[in-house]
Design an enzyme around this catalytic site. Structure first.
Site, mmCIF file in Angstrom:
data_model
loop_
_atom_site.group_PDB
_atom_site.id
_atom_site.type_symbol
_atom_site.label_atom_id
_atom_site.label_comp_id
_atom_site.label_asym_id
_atom_site.label_seq_id
_atom_site.Cartn_x
_atom_site.Cartn_y
_atom_site.Cartn_z
ATOM 1 N N LYS A 22 27.012 1.195 91.122
ATOM 2 C CA LYS A 22 27.877 0.301 91.919
ATOM 3 C C LYS A 22 29.158 -0.037 91.157
ATOM 4 C CE LYS A 22 26.914 -4.301 91.928
ATOM 5 N NZ LYS A 22 28.118 -5.059 91.539
ATOM 6 N N ASN A 23 29.011 -0.413 89.891
ATOM 7 C CA ASN A 23 30.177 -0.888 89.144
ATOM 8 C C ASN A 23 31.120 0.239 88.728
ATOM 9 O OD1 ASN A 23 29.220 -3.431 89.471
ATOM 10 N ND2 ASN A 23 28.723 -3.813 87.316
ATOM 11 N N ARG A 93 33.304 -10.578 94.692
ATOM 12 C CA ARG A 93 34.449 -10.858 93.829
ATOM 13 C C ARG A 93 35.195 -9.593 93.412
ATOM 14 N NH1 ARG A 93 35.589 -14.989 90.934
ATOM 15 N NH2 ARG A 93 36.123 -13.496 89.313
ATOM 16 N N CYS A 117 31.778 -19.230 92.019
ATOM 17 C CA CYS A 117 30.768 -18.185 92.124
ATOM 18 C C CYS A 117 29.483 -18.722 91.531
ATOM 19 C CB CYS A 117 31.258 -16.981 91.342
ATOM 20 S SG CYS A 117 30.032 -15.774 90.970
ATOM 21 N N ARG A 122 34.301 -17.708 86.745
ATOM 22 C CA ARG A 122 34.830 -16.349 86.853
ATOM 23 C C ARG A 122 36.277 -16.284 87.356
ATOM 24 N NH1 ARG A 122 30.136 -12.438 89.142
ATOM 25 N NH2 ARG A 122 31.136 -10.887 87.883
ATOM 26 N N ASP A 306 24.143 -8.140 82.772
ATOM 27 C CA ASP A 306 23.506 -7.744 84.031
ATOM 28 C C ASP A 306 22.031 -7.361 83.862
ATOM 29 O OD1 ASP A 306 25.805 -8.250 85.407
ATOM 30 O OD2 ASP A 306 26.365 -6.166 85.747
ATOM 31 N N VAL A 328 28.184 -14.150 78.065
ATOM 32 C CA VAL A 328 29.270 -13.636 78.900
ATOM 33 C C VAL A 328 29.620 -14.599 80.031
ATOM 34 C CG1 VAL A 328 30.043 -11.705 80.342
ATOM 35 C CG2 VAL A 328 28.652 -11.254 78.312
ATOM 36 N N ARG A 398 23.007 -5.970 97.754
ATOM 37 C CA ARG A 398 24.372 -5.737 97.261
ATOM 38 C C ARG A 398 24.371 -4.679 96.160
ATOM 39 N NH1 ARG A 398 27.045 -10.570 94.826
ATOM 40 N NH2 ARG A 398 28.452 -8.852 94.388
HETATM 41 C C1 UD1 Z 1 31.932 -7.050 85.717
HETATM 42 C C2 UD1 Z 1 30.762 -6.477 86.499
HETATM 43 C C3 UD1 Z 1 29.589 -7.434 86.472
HETATM 44 C C4 UD1 Z 1 29.240 -7.792 85.019
HETATM 45 C C5 UD1 Z 1 30.474 -8.262 84.259
HETATM 46 C C6 UD1 Z 1 30.200 -8.433 82.774
HETATM 47 C C7 UD1 Z 1 31.840 -5.103 88.168
HETATM 48 C C8 UD1 Z 1 32.206 -4.908 89.593
HETATM 49 N N1 UD1 Z 1 31.214 -6.234 87.858
HETATM 50 O O1 UD1 Z 1 32.311 -8.275 86.362
HETATM 51 O O2 UD1 Z 1 28.482 -6.791 87.098
HETATM 52 O O3 UD1 Z 1 28.290 -8.826 85.036
HETATM 53 O O4 UD1 Z 1 31.544 -7.297 84.366
HETATM 54 O O5 UD1 Z 1 29.714 -7.263 82.219
HETATM 55 O O6 UD1 Z 1 32.093 -4.253 87.348
HETATM 56 N N2 UD1 Z 1 37.172 -13.901 82.628
HETATM 57 C C9 UD1 Z 1 38.224 -14.789 82.538
HETATM 58 N N3 UD1 Z 1 39.396 -14.471 83.165
HETATM 59 C C10 UD1 Z 1 39.573 -13.309 83.883
HETATM 60 C C11 UD1 Z 1 38.491 -12.406 83.937
HETATM 61 C C12 UD1 Z 1 37.309 -12.728 83.298
HETATM 62 O O7 UD1 Z 1 38.097 -15.843 81.915
HETATM 63 O O8 UD1 Z 1 40.662 -13.079 84.426
HETATM 64 C C13 UD1 Z 1 35.887 -14.203 81.956
HETATM 65 C C14 UD1 Z 1 34.747 -14.371 82.958
HETATM 66 O O9 UD1 Z 1 34.701 -15.685 83.463
HETATM 67 C C15 UD1 Z 1 33.545 -14.026 82.109
HETATM 68 C C16 UD1 Z 1 34.082 -12.943 81.167
HETATM 69 O O10 UD1 Z 1 35.500 -13.079 81.195
HETATM 70 O O11 UD1 Z 1 33.124 -15.127 81.363
HETATM 71 C C17 UD1 Z 1 33.704 -11.531 81.546
HETATM 72 O O12 UD1 Z 1 33.959 -11.308 82.926
HETATM 73 P P1 UD1 Z 1 34.398 -9.891 83.494
HETATM 74 O O13 UD1 Z 1 34.151 -8.823 82.509
HETATM 75 O O14 UD1 Z 1 35.778 -10.027 84.052
HETATM 76 O O15 UD1 Z 1 33.395 -9.725 84.723
HETATM 77 P P2 UD1 Z 1 33.712 -8.932 86.027
HETATM 78 O O16 UD1 Z 1 34.708 -7.871 85.732
HETATM 79 O O17 UD1 Z 1 33.998 -9.890 87.147
#
Ligand code: UD1
Length: 419
Positions: A22-23, A93, A117, A122, A306, A328, A398
């Site tokens: 999926k990711n 998201r 969320c 996030r 995950d 995370v 999902r």
């Molecule tokens: C992706 C994965 C999700 C996985 C996560 C962490 C997809 C579609 N989803 O989610 O399954 O659980 O990586 O491996 O690939 N953060 C900020 N600001 C930002 C972006 C992120 O502060 O602009 C923080 C988030 O709150 C979190 C951390 O960074 O604490 C990591 O999040 P991120 O890697 O961005 O997760 P996703 O990309 O949403």
């Protein structure tokens, strides 16, 4: 609302094929916006999140068809809208992934702010700040992000924190930017590498994906491609835990073990025999008791967040105490309350879950709260005495393809109950 009914106690055995990730698939679907040539996907998983991304692309005017080999073909040559509506974004998201592609190719994007969320706040500030550095103008209007740019210009971007979709979004924006973009402190997840391989197969010039620094030389345009979605390491890991927790012997086919070392090493420490072949992983737990293993989640190559909920259940049935630390996401222990209702002994303090192993669980009606939390409740149900009913399973749909079919095939007693 559909539910899953599980009668626990069956040892799982046999082999199943891992689905596409999926990711990996979601950012690639978003990247189809970057080209006006058709793109063919093989091994695309049949999941609600994929359907949501189809709906977003479809609402903008993308043509999505099945070809004679039953592979999905996507053409975004006639987009008439550059918007991801709130009704779709609020359910997923990762919808934010269309932002970079839309701005790069059409100079405009309007994406609903994802908002809060279940597993923490996030935010998307890393995405927006980086896009601004590439030259986009960002405005927040009535709950929507509006981004516009005449032309994105390559630059150096140091991400303040590691974000998977943040890295992917900006990589997609930079492939059509003028000149060179250097991204530092990027996510090294295998799915980031997959996206780079996919974009390069369309004609992009990206090097370094999978390391801390990605260098992208902008190109004028991208072509079409045919791409096989790689296996889902989180799905594979979840089934391996299902095998371990039921004292089973399960083989997962069509997987890349090299990207799962962080999970496989912990499974070995829990007492499982793990046998790795060319594209298979076999886990044998027969006649072994489960040993407690401390887990601390981190961006790749660390232990994946995950897989945290699923490993928590394995530890909950181990012969001893362990600590699971979630680094995370904040607030990613919502499964614990439901697991304790089934007989687990877990106490959450801040980002730590202190687990005392118990010898058995009891089936109960439980409520899924997010995707991986749902997986952990199903795992608990597989080894609990009696009947477990998991409610709100739209979360599981999902991200897990035909989960009840795959588990039944391995010998689990699991049925989907209609609304
Ligand atoms: C992706 C994965 C999700 C996985 C996560 C962490 C997809 C579609 N989803 O989610 O399954 O659980 O990586 O491996 O690939 N953060 C900020 N600001 C930002 C972006 C992120 O502060 O602009 C923080 C988030 O709150 C979190 C951390 O960074 O604490 C990591 O999040 P991120 O890697 O961005 O997760 P996703 O990309 O949403």
């Amino acid at each position: 609302m559909e539910k899953l009914k599980i009668i626990g106690g069956n040892k799982l055995s046999g082999s199943i094929t891992c689905s596409g990730a999926k990711n990996a698939a979601l950012p690639m679907l978003a990247a189809t916006i970057l080209s006006d040539k058709p793109i063919i996907f093989k091994n695309l998983p049949y999941l609600q999140d994929i359907t949501t991304m189809f709906e977003i692309l479809g609402s903008m005017g993308a043509e999505i068809t099945l070809n004679e080999s039953m592979d999905f073909m996507i053409s975004t040559s006639k987009l008439h809208d550059y918007e991801a509506r709130y009704e779709l974004v609020k359910t997923m998201r990762a919808s934010i992934l269309v932002l970079g592609s839309l701005v790069a190719r059409y100079g405009f994007a309007r994406i609903a702010l994802p908002g809060g969320c279940a597993i923490g706040t996030r935010p998307v500030d890393f995405h927006l700040d980086a896009l601004e550095k590439l030259g986009a103008k960002i405005e927040l209007k009535s709950g929507y992000i509006e981004a516009s740019s005449e032309k994105l210009i390559g630059c150096e971007i140091n991400f303040p924190g590691v974000s998977v979709t943040g890295t992917e979004n900006i990589m997609m924006a930079a492939v059509l930017a003028e000149g060179q973009t250097v991204l530092r402190n990027v996510a090294k997840e295998p799915e980031v590498e997959d996206l780079a391989n996919f974009l390069n197969s369309m004609g992009a010039k990206i090097i370094g994906a999978g390391t801390d620094e990605i260098v992208i030389d902008g190109v004028e345009s991208l072509g079409g491609t045919e791409f096989v979605i790689p296996a889902d390491r989180i799905e594979a890991g979840t089934y391996l835990i299902a095998a371990a927790i039921t004292g089973g012997d399960v083989t997962i086919k069509n997987v890349q073990a090299s990207r799962m070392n962080n999970i496989l090493d912990k499974l070995k420490l829990s007492g499982a025999s793990v046998i790795v072949g060319d594209d298979i992983i076999q886990l044998i737990m027969e006649n072994h008791s489960i040993l407690p293993v401390d887990i601390s989640t981190a961006p790749f190559p660390g232990f994946p967040t995950d897989m945290q909920a699923q490993f928590t259940v394995l530890n909950a049935l181990s012969e001893g105490s362990s600590v699971v630390t979630e680094n995370v996401f904040e607030n990613r222990f919502m499964h614990v309350q439901e697991l304790n209702r089934m007989g687990c002994d877990i106490t959450v303090k801040g980002s730590n879950a202190f687990i005392k192993g118990v010898s058995a669980l009891n089936g109960a009606p439980v409520m899924a709260t997010d995707l991986r939390a749902s997986a952990s409740l199903i795992l608990a149900g597989l080894c609990a005495k009696g009947e477990t009913i998991v409610d709100r399973i739209y979360h599981i749909d999902r991200g897990y393809e035909r989960i009840e079919e795959k588990l039944s095939y391995l010998g689990a007693d699991i049925t989907r109950l209609p609304n």
